[in-house]
Design a protein around this motif. Structure first.
Motif, PDB file in Angstrom:
ATOM      1  N   ASP A   1     -20.354 -13.159 -57.803  1.00 61.76           N
ATOM      2  CA  ASP A   1     -20.558 -12.786 -59.199  1.00 61.76           C
ATOM      3  C   ASP A   1     -20.725 -11.268 -59.267  1.00 61.76           C
ATOM      4  O   ASP A   1     -21.645 -10.711 -58.664  1.00 61.76           O
ATOM      5  CB  ASP A   1     -21.832 -13.487 -59.704  1.00 61.76           C
ATOM      6  CG  ASP A   1     -22.093 -13.214 -61.173  1.00 61.76           C
ATOM      7  OD1 ASP A   1     -21.914 -12.062 -61.611  1.00 61.76           O
ATOM      8  OD2 ASP A   1     -22.474 -14.155 -61.882  1.00 61.76           O
ATOM      9  N   ILE A   2     -19.840 -10.611 -59.994  1.00 55.45           N
ATOM     10  CA  ILE A   2     -19.835  -9.145 -60.004  1.00 55.45           C
ATOM     11  C   ILE A   2     -21.088  -8.567 -60.676  1.00 55.45           C
ATOM     12  O   ILE A   2     -21.571  -7.495 -60.302  1.00 55.45           O
ATOM     13  CB  ILE A   2     -18.553  -8.616 -60.690  1.00 55.45           C
ATOM     14  CG1 ILE A   2     -17.312  -9.077 -59.900  1.00 55.45           C
ATOM     15  CG2 ILE A   2     -18.576  -7.097 -60.824  1.00 55.45           C
ATOM     16  CD1 ILE A   2     -17.173  -8.525 -58.495  1.00 55.45           C
ATOM     17  N   VAL A   3     -21.636  -9.268 -61.648  1.00 55.23           N
ATOM     18  CA  VAL A   3     -22.861  -8.758 -62.287  1.00 55.23           C
ATOM     19  C   VAL A   3     -24.013  -8.800 -61.278  1.00 55.23           C
ATOM     20  O   VAL A   3     -24.843  -7.888 -61.207  1.00 55.23           O
ATOM     21  CB  VAL A   3     -23.212  -9.562 -63.566  1.00 55.23           C
ATOM     22  CG1 VAL A   3     -24.448  -8.973 -64.238  1.00 55.23           C
ATOM     23  CG2 VAL A   3     -22.035  -9.557 -64.530  1.00 55.23           C
ATOM     24  N   TRP A   4     -24.024  -9.829 -60.455  1.00 51.03           N
ATOM     25  CA  TRP A   4     -25.018  -9.900 -59.374  1.00 51.03           C
ATOM     26  C   TRP A   4     -24.835  -8.717 -58.410  1.00 51.03           C
ATOM     27  O   TRP A   4     -25.818  -8.106 -57.971  1.00 51.03           O
ATOM     28  CB  TRP A   4     -24.878 -11.233 -58.626  1.00 51.03           C
ATOM     29  CG  TRP A   4     -25.708 -11.334 -57.375  1.00 51.03           C
ATOM     30  CD1 TRP A   4     -27.028 -11.653 -57.306  1.00 51.03           C
ATOM     31  CD2 TRP A   4     -25.271 -11.099 -56.032  1.00 51.03           C
ATOM     32  NE1 TRP A   4     -27.450 -11.626 -55.990  1.00 51.03           N
ATOM     33  CE2 TRP A   4     -26.386 -11.292 -55.189  1.00 51.03           C
ATOM     34  CE3 TRP A   4     -24.038 -10.737 -55.458  1.00 51.03           C
ATOM     35  CZ2 TRP A   4     -26.321 -11.132 -53.801  1.00 51.03           C
ATOM     36  CZ3 TRP A   4     -23.965 -10.588 -54.076  1.00 51.03           C
ATOM     37  CH2 TRP A   4     -25.103 -10.792 -53.259  1.00 51.03           C
ATOM     38  N   VAL A   5     -23.584  -8.378 -58.108  1.00 50.30           N
ATOM     39  CA  VAL A   5     -23.316  -7.233 -57.233  1.00 50.30           C
ATOM     40  C   VAL A   5     -23.881  -5.953 -57.860  1.00 50.30           C
ATOM     41  O   VAL A   5     -24.572  -5.161 -57.204  1.00 50.30           O
ATOM     42  CB  VAL A   5     -21.795  -7.064 -56.957  1.00 50.30           C
ATOM     43  CG1 VAL A   5     -21.506  -5.778 -56.194  1.00 50.30           C
ATOM     44  CG2 VAL A   5     -21.257  -8.274 -56.202  1.00 50.30           C
ATOM     45  N   ALA A   6     -23.604  -5.769 -59.159  1.00 51.87           N
ATOM     46  CA  ALA A   6     -24.107  -4.577 -59.852  1.00 51.87           C
ATOM     47  C   ALA A   6     -25.625  -4.525 -59.765  1.00 51.87           C
ATOM     48  O   ALA A   6     -26.219  -3.471 -59.491  1.00 51.87           O
ATOM     49  CB  ALA A   6     -23.663  -4.593 -61.313  1.00 51.87           C
ATOM     50  N   SER A   7     -26.259  -5.670 -59.958  1.00 55.52           N
ATOM     51  CA  SER A   7     -27.710  -5.728 -59.934  1.00 55.52           C
ATOM     52  C   SER A   7     -28.252  -5.437 -58.533  1.00 55.52           C
ATOM     53  O   SER A   7     -29.205  -4.678 -58.339  1.00 55.52           O
ATOM     54  CB  SER A   7     -28.145  -7.111 -60.425  1.00 55.52           C
ATOM     55  OG  SER A   7     -29.412  -7.431 -59.931  1.00 55.52           O
ATOM     56  N   LYS A   8     -27.611  -6.039 -57.560  1.00 55.69           N
ATOM     57  CA  LYS A   8     -28.019  -5.870 -56.155  1.00 55.69           C
ATOM     58  C   LYS A   8     -27.983  -4.385 -55.754  1.00 55.69           C
ATOM     59  O   LYS A   8     -28.923  -3.850 -55.181  1.00 55.69           O
ATOM     60  CB  LYS A   8     -27.021  -6.677 -55.319  1.00 55.69           C
ATOM     61  CG  LYS A   8     -27.395  -6.884 -53.896  1.00 55.69           C
ATOM     62  CD  LYS A   8     -28.365  -8.022 -53.752  1.00 55.69           C
ATOM     63  CE  LYS A   8     -29.021  -7.956 -52.396  1.00 55.69           C
ATOM     64  NZ  LYS A   8     -30.295  -8.639 -52.353  1.00 55.69           N
ATOM     65  N   VAL A   9     -26.870  -3.741 -56.052  1.00 56.80           N
ATOM     66  CA  VAL A   9     -26.708  -2.339 -55.656  1.00 56.80           C
ATOM     67  C   VAL A   9     -27.658  -1.451 -56.470  1.00 56.80           C
ATOM     68  O   VAL A   9     -28.222  -0.483 -55.962  1.00 56.80           O
ATOM     69  CB  VAL A   9     -25.237  -1.889 -55.802  1.00 56.80           C
ATOM     70  CG1 VAL A   9     -25.070  -0.451 -55.361  1.00 56.80           C
ATOM     71  CG2 VAL A   9     -24.318  -2.796 -54.985  1.00 56.80           C
ATOM     72  N   THR A  10     -27.848  -1.808 -57.735  1.00 60.36           N
ATOM     73  CA  THR A  10     -28.757  -1.021 -58.572  1.00 60.36           C
ATOM     74  C   THR A  10     -30.193  -1.099 -58.050  1.00 60.36           C
ATOM     75  O   THR A  10     -30.935  -0.117 -58.081  1.00 60.36           O
ATOM     76  CB  THR A  10     -28.677  -1.511 -60.037  1.00 60.36           C
ATOM     77  OG1 THR A  10     -27.337  -1.323 -60.482  1.00 60.36           O
ATOM     78  CG2 THR A  10     -29.626  -0.736 -60.936  1.00 60.36           C
ATOM     79  N   LYS A  11     -30.577  -2.264 -57.540  1.00 58.22           N
ATOM     80  CA  LYS A  11     -31.926  -2.395 -56.959  1.00 58.22           C
ATOM     81  C   LYS A  11     -32.097  -1.442 -55.776  1.00 58.22           C
ATOM     82  O   LYS A  11     -33.168  -0.862 -55.576  1.00 58.22           O
ATOM     83  CB  LYS A  11     -32.189  -3.831 -56.498  1.00 58.22           C
ATOM     84  CG  LYS A  11     -32.496  -4.746 -57.655  1.00 58.22           C
ATOM     85  CD  LYS A  11     -32.965  -6.109 -57.203  1.00 58.22           C
ATOM     86  CE  LYS A  11     -32.887  -7.089 -58.359  1.00 58.22           C
ATOM     87  NZ  LYS A  11     -33.671  -6.668 -59.538  1.00 58.22           N
ATOM     88  N   PHE A  12     -31.044  -1.310 -55.001  1.00 61.33           N
ATOM     89  CA  PHE A  12     -31.094  -0.350 -53.890  1.00 61.33           C
ATOM     90  C   PHE A  12     -31.423   1.042 -54.429  1.00 61.33           C
ATOM     91  O   PHE A  12     -32.342   1.706 -53.954  1.00 61.33           O
ATOM     92  CB  PHE A  12     -29.738  -0.339 -53.154  1.00 61.33           C
ATOM     93  CG  PHE A  12     -29.625   0.703 -52.073  1.00 61.33           C
ATOM     94  CD1 PHE A  12     -29.999   0.411 -50.764  1.00 61.33           C
ATOM     95  CD2 PHE A  12     -29.148   1.977 -52.349  1.00 61.33           C
ATOM     96  CE1 PHE A  12     -29.900   1.362 -49.762  1.00 61.33           C
ATOM     97  CE2 PHE A  12     -29.046   2.938 -51.344  1.00 61.33           C
ATOM     98  CZ  PHE A  12     -29.421   2.627 -50.054  1.00 61.33           C
ATOM     99  N   PHE A  13     -30.671   1.469 -55.435  1.00 59.88           N
ATOM    100  CA  PHE A  13     -30.869   2.833 -55.944  1.00 59.88           C
ATOM    101  C   PHE A  13     -32.211   2.989 -56.643  1.00 59.88           C
ATOM    102  O   PHE A  13     -32.845   4.034 -56.557  1.00 59.88           O
ATOM    103  CB  PHE A  13     -29.708   3.233 -56.861  1.00 59.88           C
ATOM    104  CG  PHE A  13     -28.444   3.486 -56.089  1.00 59.88           C
ATOM    105  CD1 PHE A  13     -28.388   4.535 -55.185  1.00 59.88           C
ATOM    106  CD2 PHE A  13     -27.330   2.676 -56.231  1.00 59.88           C
ATOM    107  CE1 PHE A  13     -27.240   4.779 -54.436  1.00 59.88           C
ATOM    108  CE2 PHE A  13     -26.178   2.908 -55.496  1.00 59.88           C
ATOM    109  CZ  PHE A  13     -26.129   3.967 -54.598  1.00 59.88           C
ATOM    110  N   LYS A  14     -32.652   1.943 -57.327  1.00 55.66           N
ATOM    111  CA  LYS A  14     -33.957   2.020 -57.977  1.00 55.66           C
ATOM    112  C   LYS A  14     -35.037   2.215 -56.907  1.00 55.66           C
ATOM    113  O   LYS A  14     -35.936   3.028 -57.047  1.00 55.66           O
ATOM    114  CB  LYS A  14     -34.213   0.739 -58.761  1.00 55.66           C
ATOM    115  CG  LYS A  14     -35.571   0.733 -59.423  1.00 55.66           C
ATOM    116  CD  LYS A  14     -35.855  -0.621 -60.043  1.00 55.66           C
ATOM    117  CE  LYS A  14     -37.329  -0.768 -60.316  1.00 55.66           C
ATOM    118  NZ  LYS A  14     -37.850  -2.050 -59.875  1.00 55.66           N
ATOM    119  N   HIS A  15     -34.918   1.472 -55.830  1.00 56.90           N
ATOM    120  CA  HIS A  15     -35.904   1.568 -54.754  1.00 56.90           C
ATOM    121  C   HIS A  15     -35.861   2.924 -54.081  1.00 56.90           C
ATOM    122  O   HIS A  15     -36.886   3.470 -53.672  1.00 56.90           O
ATOM    123  CB  HIS A  15     -35.640   0.459 -53.734  1.00 56.90           C
ATOM    124  CG  HIS A  15     -36.624   0.431 -52.609  1.00 56.90           C
ATOM    125  ND1 HIS A  15     -36.266   0.636 -51.307  1.00 56.90           N
ATOM    126  CD2 HIS A  15     -37.961   0.252 -52.597  1.00 56.90           C
ATOM    127  CE1 HIS A  15     -37.344   0.565 -50.538  1.00 56.90           C
ATOM    128  NE2 HIS A  15     -38.383   0.329 -51.295  1.00 56.90           N
TER     129      HIS A  15
END
Ligand SMILES: Cc1cc2nc3c(=O)[nH]c(=O)nc-3n(C[C@H](O)[C@H](O)[C@H](O)COP(=O)(O)O)c2cc1C
Ligand code: SF4
Ligand code: FES
Lengths: 449, 166
Positions: free
Chosen positions: A332-346
């Motif tokens: 799911d591409i939205v999940w991918v966006a969320s996953k990668v965004t969590k990396f950057f947020k952290h």
């Protein structure tokens, strides 16, 4: 001709050991460089078209030529932070052929008249760093460099540059070169305002002019000095000379590092080397440059694209550090966006508001969409938050952090639409992984620089 | 002379000798403090500040900035499971979830016997070996719960053997 310029362990087992490396032509390039003038060495590297492998692709010889030779103390810093999601090539170089990187760094040190070399390794490379220390000690003891160095340069001066490792402690931002310099200096690992640039007086390590190069970049240098720029340019295509190590991960049968000439296509990389899709599915998306570069939809045109610095631009993407994360049609591409965004947020260092707050909001809204509570306006909202981050931040992290949102929406709009119009719903209660601690909170404490 | 200076004199000297400025040794010293006290305790911060000629609040903010310094006591085995994208594509989130459930801990929590702390981390630069974790700074790769249970038993046995010896 063998294409293992860097992964020479494939041809020569145990080349990681000093004795084996020495017996197989090791440190001959350093001796050859020392017999030349500094300008000759820099010109050779310039002529080879070697470009930085840390992500930006900046011409290495040009970078070296910026250093003022009349300055009494200059530094070389090797960037071994390797923290971009999906990147694991520098680890393999340091584990299997560390002396080639050391030799490249020493050649750079001679060329820019450096007083010392520091190798900055991410803290998680604890074992790698200790093994590297042992190999450095062997080469030092053999009199190749350091206080008891026996080699002499073209002017008859002894070559006494020394090399030290420095362990980080878990912070992606320390891969950014100015944050890295602060980290070595014992300050918070946050980027510096530029100018002055690291190559300038006042901008480098301890305020002295400094070259920062990636591990893979420097590991190419001994080959170039030994074989010459003309030979090097015969490998690869156009302005992308030499080989590149592609870190292949995700839904492929054979993940791993592949050292291949620039110009190999995605199709060759994913099928001939990667063995095709892992579970017999179809490839759907590729992140060619880890989490930070724009995503690609897999099409025949994309698959037949030669992997060079220039060719990926036509899809608005970049080769970057060539960390190729492959996803099949179960993703799911939205999940991918969320996953990668969590990396950057952290990993945001918290210094600039648009980056700190922007990553927080992107993460929050993406979570809401994935929980089934998204509205159509949410897609516009995160697009505008992401676009506002890009021009306003102190370092390129801001741009990287906005990319997952902007480009997943641009390239896969239908996936967002399905979530916000209610046709897609959360399958089960997904535990949203939260980091144990936010770096931003720590950065808000007294900075002390 | 503080505790670190007494017990780790050689390592501290080698570290300081690398740099023109004492302050650069702060990161290496924080690792030594963590080794001595099990976490970067207030005594540890104080010791490091003295060696590096820094203010303790500055040392504390450095310790807080990086994820590998532990700001509270942890279990003997600090299990950091990578759940970043490439690993997640290979089932790492489920592995992380199952591991926590098996040990009966929440994210960042420590098992009742004080043995294991579990938390998830970002990419460990070994994505081709997923699922994997780092335990006290060493990597354990290509894991599943079966292999994990063997490792956990092995680590428990090592600790018990040490306890019985002393
Ligand atoms: C947020 C951020 C993270 C980075 N991480 C790394 C890294 O882990 N390794 C690396 O070599 N370069 C990294 N870079 C690029 C460095 O700033 C720098 O350009 C590079 O080390 C220069 O070496 P090169 O010219 O040999 O590529 C990063 C840049 C940014 C903005
Ligand atoms: S853009 Fe983000 S990571 Fe870079 S300096 Fe600003 S807050 Fe820090
Ligand atoms: S994503 Fe887990 S090691 Fe890279």
């Amino acid at each position: 001709m063998s294409l293992n310029i860097i992964f020479r362990e494939k041809d020569i087992p145990n080349i990681r050991e000093f004795d084996v490396y020495s017996k197989n032509g090791g440190y001959e390039a350093l001796k050859k460089a020392l017999s030349q003038t500094r300008k000759q060495v820099i010109d050779e590297v310039k002529a080879s078209n070697l470009r930085g492998r840390g992500g930006a692709g900046f011409p290495t010889g040009v970078k070296w030529s910026f250093i003022p030779q009349d300055n009494p103390i200059n530094y070389v810093v090797v960037n071994a932070d390797e923290s971009e999601t999906g990147t694991f090539k520098d680890r393999q170089i340091m584990e299997n052929n560390p002396h080639q990187m050391i030799e490249g760094a020493l050649i750079c040190a001679y060329a820019i008249k450096a007083a010392a070399v520091y190798i900055y390794l991410r803290g998680e490379f604890w074992d790698v760093a200790h093994a590297l220390d042992a190999e450095i000690a062997r080469a030092r003891k053999a009199g190749l460099f350091g206080p008891n160095g026996k080699l002499k340069d073209a002017d008859g001066n002894p070559f006494k540059v020394d090399i030290f490792t420095h362990l980080g402690a878990g912070a992606y931002i320390c891969g950014e070169e100015t944050a890295l310099l602060n980290s070595i200096e014992g300050k918070l690992g946050q980027p510096r305002v530029r100018p002055p640039f690291p190559a300038n007086k006042g901008g480098g390590l301890y305020n002295e002019p400094t070259v920062v190069n990636n591990v893979e970049t420097l590991a190419n240098v001994p080959w170039i000095i030994n074989n010459g720029a003309e030979e090097y340019k015969k490998i690869g295509v156009g302005s992308s000379s030499g080989t590149k190590i592609f870190c292949l991960s995700g839904h492929v049968k054979n993940p791993g590092n592949y050292e291949l000439p620039f110009g190999v296509t995605f199709r060759q990389l994913l099928y001939d080397y990667g063995g095709g899709p892992l579970n017999g599915g179809e490839f759907k998306a590729i992140l060619p440059s880890g989490g930070s570069g724009p995503i690609l939809r897999v099409t025949d045109e994309v698959l037949d694209t030669p992997l060079t610095y220039d060719d990926l631009r036509k899809f608005n993407s970049i080769l970057g550090s060539a960390s190729v994360i492959v996803m099949d049609d179960t993703v799911d591409i939205v999940w991918v966006a969320s996953k990668v965004t969590k990396f950057f947020k952290h990993e945001s260092c918290g210094k600039c508001t648009p980056c700190r707050e922007g990553t927080y909001w992107l993460d929050k809204v993406l979570d809401r969409i994935l929980a089934g509570g998204g509205k159509e306006s949410d897609v516009d909202l995160i697009m505008s938050v992401a676009k506002n981050m890009q021009p306003t931040t102190l370092c390129a992290f801001g741009e990287f952090a906005a990319n997952p949102t902007i480009w997943t929406i641009n390239v896969f709009p239908e996936e967002f639409k399905a979530w916000v119009d209610g046709s897609k719903k959360p399958a089960e209660e997904k535990a949203v992984a939260r980091p144990a601690r936010e770096r931003v909170a720590a950065a808000a404490a007294p900075a002390g620089d | 002379m503080n505790t670190l200076q007494e017990k780790y004199a050689d390592r501290i000297e080698t570290t300081l000798a690398k740099y023109p400025d004492k302050r650069s040794a702060v990161m290496a010293l924080l690792y030594i403090a963590q080794e001595e006290y099990g976490w970067v305790s207030p005594e540890g911060i104080q010791d490091v500040a003295e060696v590096c000629d820094m203010d303790p609040t500055q040392v504390k903010s450095i310790a807080g900035f990086y994820t590998m310094y532990s700001e509270r006591p942890k279990g003997r085995f600090w299990l950091q499971v990578c759940t970043d994208l490439p690993c997640a594509l290979k089932g790492a989130e489920k592995f992380h979830h199952d591991l926590k459930e098996y040990l009966g801990v929440d994210e960042g929590g420590t098992s009742e016997d004080g043995m294991f702390t579990v938390e998830h981390v970002m990419c460990l630069a070994a994505c081709d070996k997923a699922p994997l974790l780092q335990c006290n700074f060493h990597n354990y790769e290509h894991l599943d719960m079966e292999k994990m249970k063997v490792l956990l038993d092995q680590w428990r046995a090592e600790v018990n053997a040490q306890v019985n010896k002393s």
